[in-house]
Design a protein around this motif. Structure first.
Motif, short mmCIF file in Angstrom:
data_model
loop_
_atom_site.label_atom_id
_atom_site.label_comp_id
_atom_site.label_asym_id
_atom_site.label_seq_id
_atom_site.Cartn_x
_atom_site.Cartn_y
_atom_site.Cartn_z
N TYR A 76 0.83 -1.20 0.00
CA TYR A 76 0.00 0.00 0.00
C TYR A 76 0.87 1.25 0.00
N PRO A 78 0.30 5.22 0.37
CA PRO A 78 -0.69 6.26 0.62
C PRO A 78 -0.38 7.56 -0.12
N LEU A 82 4.75 9.69 3.61
CA LEU A 82 4.94 9.03 4.90
C LEU A 82 6.34 8.44 5.07
N LEU A 83 7.34 9.14 4.56
CA LEU A 83 8.71 8.73 4.85
C LEU A 83 8.97 9.11 6.31
N PHE A 84 9.65 8.24 7.06
CA PHE A 84 9.90 8.54 8.47
C PHE A 84 11.03 9.57 8.53
N ARG A 87 14.61 8.70 9.73
CA ARG A 87 15.39 7.70 9.02
C ARG A 87 15.90 8.29 7.72
N LEU A 95 12.64 -0.37 5.65
CA LEU A 95 11.58 -0.65 6.63
C LEU A 95 10.81 -1.95 6.37
N PRO A 96 10.22 -2.12 5.16
CA PRO A 96 9.47 -3.36 4.95
C PRO A 96 10.35 -4.60 5.06
N GLU A 98 13.06 -4.86 7.07
CA GLU A 98 13.31 -5.06 8.50
C GLU A 98 12.14 -5.79 9.13
N ILE A 99 10.93 -5.34 8.78
CA ILE A 99 9.75 -5.95 9.38
C ILE A 99 9.57 -7.38 8.88
N ARG A 136 10.74 12.46 -3.03
CA ARG A 136 10.14 11.79 -1.88
C ARG A 136 9.13 10.75 -2.34
N ARG A 143 9.98 2.15 -1.62
CA ARG A 143 9.72 1.44 -0.37
C ARG A 143 8.55 0.46 -0.56
N THR A 144 7.53 0.92 -1.31
CA THR A 144 6.38 0.06 -1.58
C THR A 144 6.80 -1.18 -2.36
N THR A 147 8.37 -4.18 -0.53
CA THR A 147 7.56 -5.15 0.23
C THR A 147 7.53 -6.47 -0.52
N MET B 146 1.12 6.49 9.72
CA MET B 146 2.39 5.77 9.72
C MET B 146 2.21 4.42 10.39
N TYR B 153 2.67 -3.54 6.31
CA TYR B 153 3.92 -4.26 6.05
C TYR B 153 4.01 -5.53 6.91
N ASP B 159 7.46 -4.12 16.72
CA ASP B 159 7.99 -3.32 15.61
C ASP B 159 7.45 -1.89 15.70
N LYS B 163 10.18 0.94 16.06
CA LYS B 163 10.46 1.62 14.80
C LYS B 163 9.67 2.91 14.63
#
Lengths: 249, 247
Positions: A76, A78, A82-84, A87, A95-96, A98-99, A136, A143-144, A147, B146, B153, B159, B163
């Motif tokens: 997804y 959005p 929504l970049l952190f 980081r 991120l995806p 890591e998760i 961005r 990033r999407t 995943t 967020m 994810y 997490d 995070k």
């Protein structure tokens, strides 16, 4: 690949139904846009697919299996990137991974390859605040992609950009898709954007949503913006704008 | 920026000059000692103040602050994880902030005697709640979008915490620490005023009984210098660490 079967949904805080007995299908590898006026429930369709909301009745299938039995099969993206902010671009892309508990070395390798793909290699160690709006959005798209899902849900990803950046990114997205051929569901309220990008446009008319009117876009790939000037495309554009209630106040 | 610094220096110098002038006119050091008399006093008593009293107060401050940080963070995390607990505790926590410390501190001396713990308890009482609430509000400022993105994810609660929530709350944590440092110094000093055998607060009180105005002020000057210096150091650490904030 993705199928809605008689899906009914209503937000708990609303006194009206968002969709009722809605059924539609998206084939593997297709680029499908959903258009409709703001607040018509386009984004709700995404929230149902990625499991943030549950339908009151009906079922959603992915590859023939009910999605309640699957986990993170869709990616997804959005409207906001929504970049952190804490980081770096590289860490955001990771991120995806890591998760998903991907080993560190593999993470780095994948992130580097993806940064190269989206043309942001020089920005791996920069923070999001140092990037332009278009960059961005590309980072968020990268990033999407990381995943690893074959189904991309893009929710008005370009709506906050200026028109020139928007045009450049539409072209770029199309090239990416022509290369990888993931299944893309693209929500937008921009008729021209929908026609330019998709194989098929699904139009949301009513509330509750009971059906999506489908319009095939017979443009060949690779596409360029000149194709939009074809008379049949112009005609379709005008028709869609009119049907969405545009041109009147 | 440089201009602003000069302005504040000028204001401080102006106040000191005014103070000096008024003190010289009144000419009664037990009522209003002049800044020069206070500096002289600090110099005269430097060994006692810096080697005996200051370490005693610092010990209380550091232990109290450490306990507060651990408890405050713990409670903030716990309330964030468990909304029922938040509902139950939040109003109580706010209510405890209205208890006048000077009124309750003598009770602690009754409980713990002149040991370090009566003073540590006062310090904890003054600093624990601001830390808990500020950090908790930091957790609450996590963006829902967020959180949802990470959920799609496949993120677990763990997490989400490590995070997303923790980095979001980091600036609040620094604010909490900067707020808690002066409070912990004040807490320690108040506790010492009310019952102690050493420490800057205790020393200030002893000088009061001797009508030594400059002696009363000298430890207070040192206390605020400690607080200012520590806050300054924390601010520098914060600037180094949180570089990602938008300008």
């Amino acid at each position: 690949m993705l199928e809605f079967q008689n899906v009914t949904f209503q937000y708990a805080e609303d006194d009206y139904q968002m969709m009722k007995d809605l059924s539609f299908q998206v084939e593997e590898g297709a680029f499908v846009s959903i258009i409709g006026a703001s607040g018509c429930g386009k984004s709700t369709i995404f929230r149902l697919i990625n499991g943030l909301e549950q339908p009151q009745s009906g079922q959603i299938f992915y590859d023939g299996k009910p999605i309640s039995s699957l986990s993170h099969f869709s990616a997804y993206m959005p409207q906001k990137d929504l970049l952190f902010p804490w980081r770096t671009v590289g860490q955001n892309l990771a991120l995806p991974l890591e998760i998903g508990r991907v080993p560190k070395a593999e993470q780095q390798q994948k992130v580097r390859a993806m940064l190269k793909e989206v043309g942001l290699s020089d920005y791996e160690n920069r923070y999001p605040k140092e990037l332009s709006g278009g960059m961005r959005q590309r980072a968020a798209f990268a990033r999407t992609l990381l995943t690893g899902s074959r189904l991309l849900l893009l929710d008005e990803p370009f709506s906050a950009l200026d028109s020139l950046t928007k045009i450049a990114l539409q072209q770029w997205l199309l090239q990416e898709w022509e290369k990888y051929r993931q299944t893309v569901l693209f929500v937008t309220h921009d008729v021209e954007e929908a026609i330019f990008l998709s194989d098929r446009v699904l139009v949301v008319y009513d509330r509750p949503i009971t059906h999506l009117e489908a319009y095939p876009i017979p443009l060949p790939h690779p596409r360029n913006r000149e194709d939009l000037k074809r008379p049949d495309m112009q005609e379709l554009k005008e028709k869609l704008i009119k049907e969405l209630g545009g041109g009147s106040l | 920026m440089k201009n602003k610094n000069w302005l504040s220096v000028a204001v401080v110098v102006g106040i000191l000059l005014l103070w000096q002038g008024v003190a010289m006119i009144i000419n009664a050091h037990y009522i209003l000692p002049s800044p020069i008399q206070i500096v002289k006093k600090i110099w005269e008593l430097k060994e006692n103040l810096f080697l005996v009293q200051m370490p005693a107060t610092l010990k209380v401050t550091v232990i109290g602050l450490a306990i507060s940080i651990v408890l405050g963070l713990g409670l903030a995390v716990w309330m964030d994880e468990c909304p029922a607990l938040e509902k139950a505790l939040y109003p109580v926590i706010v209510a405890t902030q209205t208890i006048p410390t000077t009124a309750i501190a003598p009770l602690f001396v009754l409980w713990f005697g002149y040991s370090i713990w009566s003073k540590v308890l006062v310090t904890v009482l003054m600093t624990f709640f601001p830390i808990a609430i500020t950090v908790f509000d930091g957790f609450k400022s996590t963006k829902r979008e967020m959180e949802e993105l990470l959920t799609t994810y496949g993120a677990s609660k763990r997490d989400l915490f490590w995070k997303l929530k923790l980095p979001t709350a980091l600036p609040s944590f620094f604010s909490a620490i900067k707020m808690a440092i002066p409070l912990s110094v004040i807490g320690a000093a108040i506790a010492e005023w009310l019952g102690a055998q050493e420490g800057l607060g205790y020393f200030s009180k002893r000088m009061m009984t001797q009508l030594d105005g400059a002696g009363v002020f000298a430890p207070i000057v040192i206390l605020s210098a400690i607080a200012m210096l520590t806050v300054f150091i924390i601010t520098k650490i914060e600037e180094k660490w949180i570089t990602w904030r938008k300008d």
